[in-house]
Write an enzyme that holds these catalytic residues in place. Structure first.
Site, mmCIF file in Angstrom:
data_model
loop_
_atom_site.group_PDB
_atom_site.id
_atom_site.type_symbol
_atom_site.label_atom_id
_atom_site.label_comp_id
_atom_site.label_asym_id
_atom_site.label_seq_id
_atom_site.Cartn_x
_atom_site.Cartn_y
_atom_site.Cartn_z
ATOM 1 N N ASP A 13 0.824 -1.220 0.000
ATOM 2 C CA ASP A 13 0.000 0.000 0.000
ATOM 3 C C ASP A 13 0.848 1.256 0.000
ATOM 4 O O ASP A 13 0.457 2.289 -0.539
ATOM 5 C CB ASP A 13 -1.016 -0.007 1.148
ATOM 6 C CG ASP A 13 -0.372 -0.082 2.524
ATOM 7 O OD1 ASP A 13 0.649 -0.753 2.677
ATOM 8 O OD2 ASP A 13 -0.908 0.566 3.447
ATOM 9 N N ASP A 14 2.074 1.154 0.577
ATOM 10 C CA ASP A 14 3.015 2.278 0.451
ATOM 11 C C ASP A 14 3.320 2.530 -1.026
ATOM 12 O O ASP A 14 3.392 3.676 -1.482
ATOM 13 C CB ASP A 14 4.333 1.967 1.149
ATOM 14 C CG ASP A 14 4.194 1.669 2.629
ATOM 15 O OD1 ASP A 14 3.649 0.610 2.973
ATOM 16 O OD2 ASP A 14 4.619 2.497 3.445
ATOM 17 N N GLU A 166 -3.116 -1.014 15.763
ATOM 18 C CA GLU A 166 -2.860 -0.963 14.317
ATOM 19 C C GLU A 166 -1.362 -1.166 14.112
ATOM 20 O O GLU A 166 -0.539 -0.780 14.946
ATOM 21 C CB GLU A 166 -3.328 0.416 13.805
ATOM 22 C CG GLU A 166 -3.011 0.712 12.361
ATOM 23 C CD GLU A 166 -1.591 1.196 12.169
ATOM 24 O OE1 GLU A 166 -1.066 1.873 13.063
ATOM 25 O OE2 GLU A 166 -0.997 0.856 11.140
ATOM 26 N N ASN A 168 1.358 0.123 12.348
ATOM 27 C CA ASN A 168 2.419 1.135 12.449
ATOM 28 C C ASN A 168 2.656 1.558 13.902
ATOM 29 O O ASN A 168 3.790 1.726 14.336
ATOM 30 C CB ASN A 168 2.075 2.367 11.608
ATOM 31 C CG ASN A 168 2.227 2.119 10.120
ATOM 32 O OD1 ASN A 168 2.983 1.237 9.711
ATOM 33 N ND2 ASN A 168 1.509 2.888 9.315
ATOM 34 N N HIS A 237 -4.790 1.894 2.985
ATOM 35 C CA HIS A 237 -4.328 2.633 4.165
ATOM 36 C C HIS A 237 -3.410 3.808 3.783
ATOM 37 O O HIS A 237 -3.719 4.961 4.034
ATOM 38 C CB HIS A 237 -3.562 1.689 5.111
ATOM 39 C CG HIS A 237 -4.339 0.481 5.529
ATOM 40 N ND1 HIS A 237 -5.495 0.533 6.287
ATOM 41 C CD2 HIS A 237 -4.115 -0.833 5.305
ATOM 42 C CE1 HIS A 237 -5.942 -0.693 6.511
ATOM 43 N NE2 HIS A 237 -5.138 -1.549 5.934
HETATM 44 O O1 RIB Z 1 -1.852 -0.751 9.341
HETATM 45 C C1 RIB Z 1 -1.554 -0.392 8.015
HETATM 46 C C2 RIB Z 1 -0.195 0.212 7.927
HETATM 47 O O2 RIB Z 1 0.781 -0.742 8.316
HETATM 48 C C3 RIB Z 1 0.188 0.610 6.494
HETATM 49 O O3 RIB Z 1 1.091 1.680 6.546
HETATM 50 C C4 RIB Z 1 0.863 -0.619 5.973
HETATM 51 O O4 RIB Z 1 1.807 -0.329 4.944
HETATM 52 C C5 RIB Z 1 1.600 -1.081 7.194
HETATM 53 O O5 RIB Z 1 2.816 -0.352 7.275
HETATM 54 CA CA CA Z 2 3.204 1.512 5.338
#
Ligand code: RIB
Ligand code: CA
Length: 294
Positions: A13-14, A166, A168, A237
């Site tokens: 997703d990055d 979560e 991060n 995300h």
């Molecule tokens: O919880 C989603 C986050 O954690 C996003 O930044 C994903 O890339 C992971 O780093």
């Molecule tokens: Ca990320």
């Protein structure tokens, strides 16, 4: 013009978030720093150079590698979701030479904060280790940054690595706590918002099918693993954090005071706000914007 510096742990997703930023008119990504998170730091940096070689953005950003581990605990990674290499475990990425610049991430973040101040938007897409270290190195410069937009936290919803945390924030709770206490103009984009921003594989295939080429082919390939893990619908995300940085009207914001639990919980607590939390999303407008710009 929106001037961005992005801190990231590429991850699938990055990667979509970076492609959104690079594909957005009027957005200049001046520098990118890497942080250990989804995969170890070295792989994050290789993945960034893979994406740079694929997309060849103008301008080419300054790149600096950052923290190899969280501030005070061992690194936890997320290869199960992102694939063994963090980008879908394809095995056929063209070889790249990962050549970050001479500065470290903290040095580059502080230098950009000092130089640009209120004109700068800093977007954090991974654990907040580099951001916390930059706040320690020059708190006054970091407080002058116009906006710090961070993807992270689960405020009024379930977590995604534990029932209450979560990823991060769970990976580096100490860093998240320091960032919340640093007096930044902090906009948090938590799971409360990002779970409302999803795309199906069919939607992605339809959008990218209209613009065939190496980027489209590679995006469909490196997202396959994550789509399979999430049953054909991907949570956007990190792209949503870039969306929030580019156009804050995409979100509904609420001032809040948060505190960080020992496992990375993001809890509301009494007292003056220490951030804004994205609580609502104009999902249709965001997904349209993303699919037009990848
Ligand atoms: O919880 C989603 C986050 O954690 C996003 O930044 C994903 O890339 C992971 O780093
Ligand atoms: Ca990320």
């Amino acid at each position: 013009m929106t001037l961005l510096v992005i801190d990231t742990d590429p991850g699938v997703d990055d990667a979509l978030a970076l492609l959104l930023a690079w594909g957005s008119p009027g957005v200049r990504v001046e520098a990118i720093t890497t942080v250990a998170g989804n995969v170890p730091l070295g792989q994050c940096t290789v993945n960034l150079f893979r994406l740079l070689a694929l997309r060849r953005p103008e301008p080419w950003p300054l790149v600096a590698a950052g923290a190899e581990a969280p501030l005070a605990r061992p690194l936890k990674t997320a290869e199960g979701y992102h694939g063994a290499d963090g980008l879908g475990a394809l095995g056929d990425w063209p070889e790249v030479e990962a050549r970050p610049g001479p500065s470290g991430a903290v040095e580059l973040l502080v230098e950009k904060a000092r130089h640009h101040g209120a004109r700068l938007t800093l977007v954090a897409l991974g654990p907040l280790t580099n951001i916390a270290l930059a706040c320690e190195a020059d708190p006054a410069a970091m407080r002058r940054i116009g906006r710090v937009v961070a993807m992270g936290g689960a405020v009024d919803v379930r977590g995604n690595v534990t029932p209450t945390a979560e990823f991060n924030v769970h990976v580096d709770p100490e860093a998240a706590a320091r960032v919340l206490d640093a007096g930044l103009s902090l906009d948090l984009v938590p799971l409360d918002a990002t779970r409302r921003a999803t795309v199906t594989r069919a939607e992605l295939e339809r959008a990218l099918g209209a613009r065939p080429g190496p980027v489209a082919t590679r995006v469909l390939a490196f997202t396959r693993h994550a789509f399979a893990r999430e049953g054909g619908r991907l949570s956007l995300h990190d792209p949503l954090a870039i969306g929030a940085a580019i156009d804050e009207t995409l979100m509904e914001w609420e001032p809040a005071r948060l505190t960080i639990g020992s496992d990375g919980e993001t809890r509301r607590t009494p007292g003056p706000p220490n951030c804004r939390v994205a609580v609502g999303v104009d999902t249709a407008r965001f997904v349209r914007l993303l699919l037009e710009r990848l």
